[in-house]
Scaffold this active site. Sequence first.
Site, PDB file in Angstrom:
ATOM      1  N   ASP A 181      -9.742  61.052  12.294  1.00 31.13           N
ATOM      2  CA  ASP A 181     -10.750  61.171  12.987  1.00 31.13           C
ATOM      3  C   ASP A 181     -10.713  61.717  14.100  1.00 31.13           C
ATOM      4  OD1 ASP A 181     -12.883  60.544  14.472  1.00 31.13           O
ATOM      5  OD2 ASP A 181     -12.697  58.362  14.474  1.00 31.13           O
ATOM      6  N   GLU A 191     -13.392  59.243  20.555  1.00 31.38           N
ATOM      7  CA  GLU A 191     -13.095  57.948  20.178  1.00 31.38           C
ATOM      8  C   GLU A 191     -11.886  57.604  19.271  1.00 31.38           C
ATOM      9  OE1 GLU A 191     -16.114  59.572  19.707  1.00 31.38           O
ATOM     10  OE2 GLU A 191     -17.709  58.208  21.005  1.00 31.38           O
ATOM     11  N   THR A 245     -21.702  56.335   5.240  1.00 31.85           N
ATOM     12  CA  THR A 245     -20.783  55.110   5.290  1.00 31.85           C
ATOM     13  C   THR A 245     -20.833  54.671   6.789  1.00 31.85           C
ATOM     14  OG1 THR A 245     -18.873  56.625   5.853  1.00 31.85           O
ATOM     15  CG2 THR A 245     -19.413  56.072   3.519  1.00 31.85           C
ATOM     16  N   ARG A 246     -20.911  55.457   8.028  1.00 34.55           N
ATOM     17  CA  ARG A 246     -20.958  55.164   9.134  1.00 34.55           C
ATOM     18  C   ARG A 246     -19.434  54.757   9.538  1.00 34.55           C
ATOM     19  NH1 ARG A 246     -25.348  51.401  10.433  1.00 34.55           N
ATOM     20  NH2 ARG A 246     -25.357  51.603   7.969  1.00 34.55           N
ATOM     21  N   ASP A 284     -27.611  62.201  35.053  1.00 39.48           N
ATOM     22  CA  ASP A 284     -27.437  61.546  33.869  1.00 39.48           C
ATOM     23  C   ASP A 284     -25.865  60.787  33.710  1.00 39.48           C
ATOM     24  OD1 ASP A 284     -29.277  62.717  32.112  1.00 39.48           O
ATOM     25  OD2 ASP A 284     -28.404  64.543  32.309  1.00 39.48           O
TER      26      ASP A 284
END
Lengths: 568, 678
Positions: free
Chosen positions: B339, B343, B377-378, B302
């Site tokens: 956030d 990321e 909203t992404r 993977d």
Amino acid sequence: MTSSDWLCVILLPFTTTALAFPLGEFMAKVFNGSKTFLSPVIAPLERVLYRLFGVDEKEEMSWQTYALCLIIFNIIGIIIVFILQIIQGKLPLNPQKLGSVWWDTALNTAVSFGTNTNWQSYSGEQTMSHLTQMLGLTVQNFFSAAIGITVIIALIRGFVRKSSGSIGNFWVDLTRSILYVLIPLVMIWSLLLVSQGVVQTFSGSVTAQTLEGSRQTIAVGPVASQEAIKEIGTNGGGFFNANSAHPFENPTPLTDFLEILGLLLVPMALPFTLGAMLKNRRQGAAIFAAMLILYLAGLGVFAWSEMQGNPLLQKVGVINGLNMEGKEVRSGIINSVLFAQSTTATSCGAVNSMHDSMMPLSGLVLMFNMAIGEVIFGGVGTGLIGMLSYAMLTMFLAGLMIGRTPELMGKKLELFEMVMSVIIILSPAILLLLLSGIAVTTRAGLASLGNSGPHGLSEIIYAFASTSGNNGSAFAGLNANTVFYNLTTSGAMLVGRFSTIIPALAIAGSLANKKIVPASIATFPTTGLLFILMLIGVILVVGALTFFPVFTLGPLLEHLLMMTGKMF
Amino acid sequence: MKATKINIWQSRFIIPALKDSFKKLNPVVMARNPVMFVVELVTVITTLIVVSDIFTGKNILFNLQISLWLWFTIIFANFSEALAEGQGRAQADSLKKNRSESMAKRLLSGGGSEVISALKLRKEDIILLEDGNTIPGDGEVIEGTALIDESAITGESAPVIRESGGDRSGVTGGTRVLSGKIKVRITANPGESFLDQMINMVEGAKRRKTPNEKALNILLIALTIVFVVVVTTFKYFADYAGVSVSLSVLIALLVCLMPTTIGGLLPAIGIAGMDRLLRYNFIAMSGRAVEASGDVDIVLMDKTGTITLGNRMATEFIPVDNESENELISAAILSSLADDTPEGRSIVVLAKEKLGIHGSDIRAPEGAVFCPFSAETRMSGIDCSDRKIRKGSLEAIREFVAAKGSPISDEIQKIVNDISKEGSTPLLVAQNEKILGAIRLKDVLKEGISGRIAKLRQMGIKSVMITGDNPLTAATIAAEAGVDDFVAEAKPSTKLDLIRSYQSKGHLVAMIGDGTNDAPALAQADVAVAMNAGTQAAREAANIVDLDSNPTKLLDIVEIGKQILITRGALTTFSVANDVAKYFAIVPAIFIAQYPQLKALDIMHLTSPGSAVLSAVIFNALIIPLLIPLALRGVRYKPSGVSALLRRNLLIYGLGGLILPFIGIKLIDAIIALFKMA
């Protein structure tokens, strides 16, 4: 060595290789069912035969069916030859009015010709009628050789096919071996031999007035036709007792050369057939190279041993002590050596000299050739089977030593293959030791000895090496036409033959069923020098470990005693 | 990952092993090893000869010594097996230590619970675990999330999260719940867990022979049969030659010729291989899988978790339209403060690094409102009094700015395209209607992964990366990691289909997996390694479980598999090559009185016939304990060309095996002569 000796020694390997390669390619085409230049002539005949015997050319057989057909066909052949000998007195084509053959001799002969051994405990011209020779022996010469070819072809298919339940059709392979391979070669050889003066006639004997004025009966017969298949099929059973030392079987230096060439040809071609059918010609060449190296090495030791001469002969004034006993003066030492090496390396067994009279170390080479299982070219088909079994053993060890579960030519070697290849390699050797052991402890075994001491032991070992290896050549000196030897050698021949053929078919069936593992950089290349050397090493070590004691007591001790002045 | 090696050369291992070696003399036990069984049989005969000698008083010293050394040969062989077993048991015990004493709270079907001993737990029992509990057996989390300390099993100190439903639901007996409350369904009865299975494989008596071991055994049995025939007939040939060979000399010759070295060490080699697996924190379900791992030529990996760290990381800020980089960075920080995705955090880390800020002295302005990432909203961002900052994908930001009437400039489009083309993911940062620039998010390779993949290639193993990413991204990672091939946009069924198609072409495929999705593919693969942290389904489908859950460890399995095979092959070759010297010692010794000419074969110039036979027997016995360390450690395997590897092993074990006994026998002969033992 004279310059003509050198010429023969150099010319022979080159000529045979040059002829063997195209023959090997040709055989691959024949057994793949492709068109060959002979197809226009033979294919119609082939189709007629299939229709006649109700053979479906397209039908494929499992290894068990294949083996069953083979065994039935072979056994029936042996029975027919046996019966023919028993009733030959009442049958035509018997100009010398020979009576029926003793049961044990008849059994031995039937087994001998049926197993491609052609061990002859009898004297051909004084025992067998022309009908027996032609309908019994010569026919079996063809069939037993053809059977050898079918088995090796089936084994090669085991390597070529993947995830397949079948290994070919026995009847088709048998028919093709005879029609496309053996008959054409035999026709060429017979004509060449006849052109050189080999006899071919139906009359029984001619009577001649000798210079001394007495009358001599000289046996003749249909010799040339039997002579050709005798070599081409690595059968080795001569029309005459003297075999290829007899001037009617082998009259000229050219026939001598042709006969050696003939007996080497098909066994030498089969590795190339392997390469062609695998579409990996380097693989075929590698196996061939291993065989050739062993052949030449043996030849070297053999020639050296003969050229050393016998110190005892030197003392009585023979130049260099060179031993000519048992050799035809017209052949000389080197031609006798070439013939003897070739006939024991292949399982032919035809002789142009008496091996019994060779120097002790020469005898050692000859016995070694046979005792390791007839794999240095070997018998038609069976030689390559033995060699591939050794290759499996080699790759089993090599595979382990590079950290992979063993494989050969893309096929994994597992429990079943190991069991079968070990049977092929070891059962003739075990049999040879056991029977020799029985022979030296029984009165019946010892009574036949022509010589005492280590040479006597060599005679016994040679007899069982020759029969268990399906070679058929005799060391002479041993009276083998006794009930004891007729029965024990029959057993050796049967086991030697079928312990090779049946396991080989079993391996073929098992391998055909497997997938082909694609080669990667982690695969050990079985085409390189390292593989060739390791294969040779394994053969030599297995042979040496099995036969060290017995060869020490036989030929080696005889040699050492000879050096101190004792002969047997 | 860290290998914990147990030093076997301590009296606490050696003494029990010695005791076991005698227990193993029981013929019923010996019969498992045909070669050594035959040795035991003939050794008993030599003992009987000694007993009869007591009455006749002849040859007693010589026969006694032969008999004793033959017994030693068997005991040394048994010792090697017992020692390997001891090592395995110790290895397993250290893993097992924590599990047996623990108690468990079992939930009753009618509601309520009871506290029972962990040993009484049965499959399908459901237990409740809370902070500080030790997990009593292998199982699967069916409810809740917990932080688990697996250091007892893996030696890794960082705790891991196990939760129900996902691909991280498996728990192992012996590990400890640090915090959280979970319900666990027990998946194995006591004595049937993976570890218990593994312990069975290091116990000689319960061990099943692997396929290759069986095949090798056939070869050894065949050699034994041949040598029995050789030696038996040898007596008659000697009789013929007028030399009578005594039974004890014949037996000595037989045992010397038989492949006792490999025959004696074979079980130890297999067990020691399993020990090594345990030491690397692997649990193998079958010896077959370990052997097959040496043959693997394709490994499916993977991308996420195996090749890459699994999360994309910010690696670059690219300002556009003459905006300053600093402005972009501060906007990026503000938009990412809330956030919590990996990321997002990576953006903050990179930004701090660029601005040279340490510590957490970045605060959002007073009165600012965070907009967390939402599926509609992404985008994520922050609404301050004077401005709205958003970051998100091209599409999301395009909508955001379009609503304020500004289009996407060609420059921005080009930057986004370039980043995508290089296999990275672009994020755009916008302040009000203006786009400040882009952030490059990149898949980061695991440390050392390219090196390991290169090593796999050296071993002849092709690596194939599987990912759900688009081909472009996949190609970039594939190139960076150096994998040989990749499959992009893979669906869950892709792995299974891929394995089948490789297998149909004859390849042997290894696969590493952890998810329930992986289970069918794992079951199909020839070598299937499941992460211990993976789901129960994955672990059951696999044939090897990695307690460390470290996918790159496949390399270690392959090496161990190869080592086992190499050790077997090397010692077989060695054992057979030894025979040549023994022949040269014994055969001339037997005949020299009758045929002095055979002195020519006595190339070692041994003192006397008796000493020659005895030296060969002693050498044959002593070589076994001398090779035990090698059998337990395994022959070194270095990925290199196969021909070079074979050449090396042939030289050491083939040629070495040919020469060494000549020297050894000569030395022993000299010692025997010194003490006048024969």
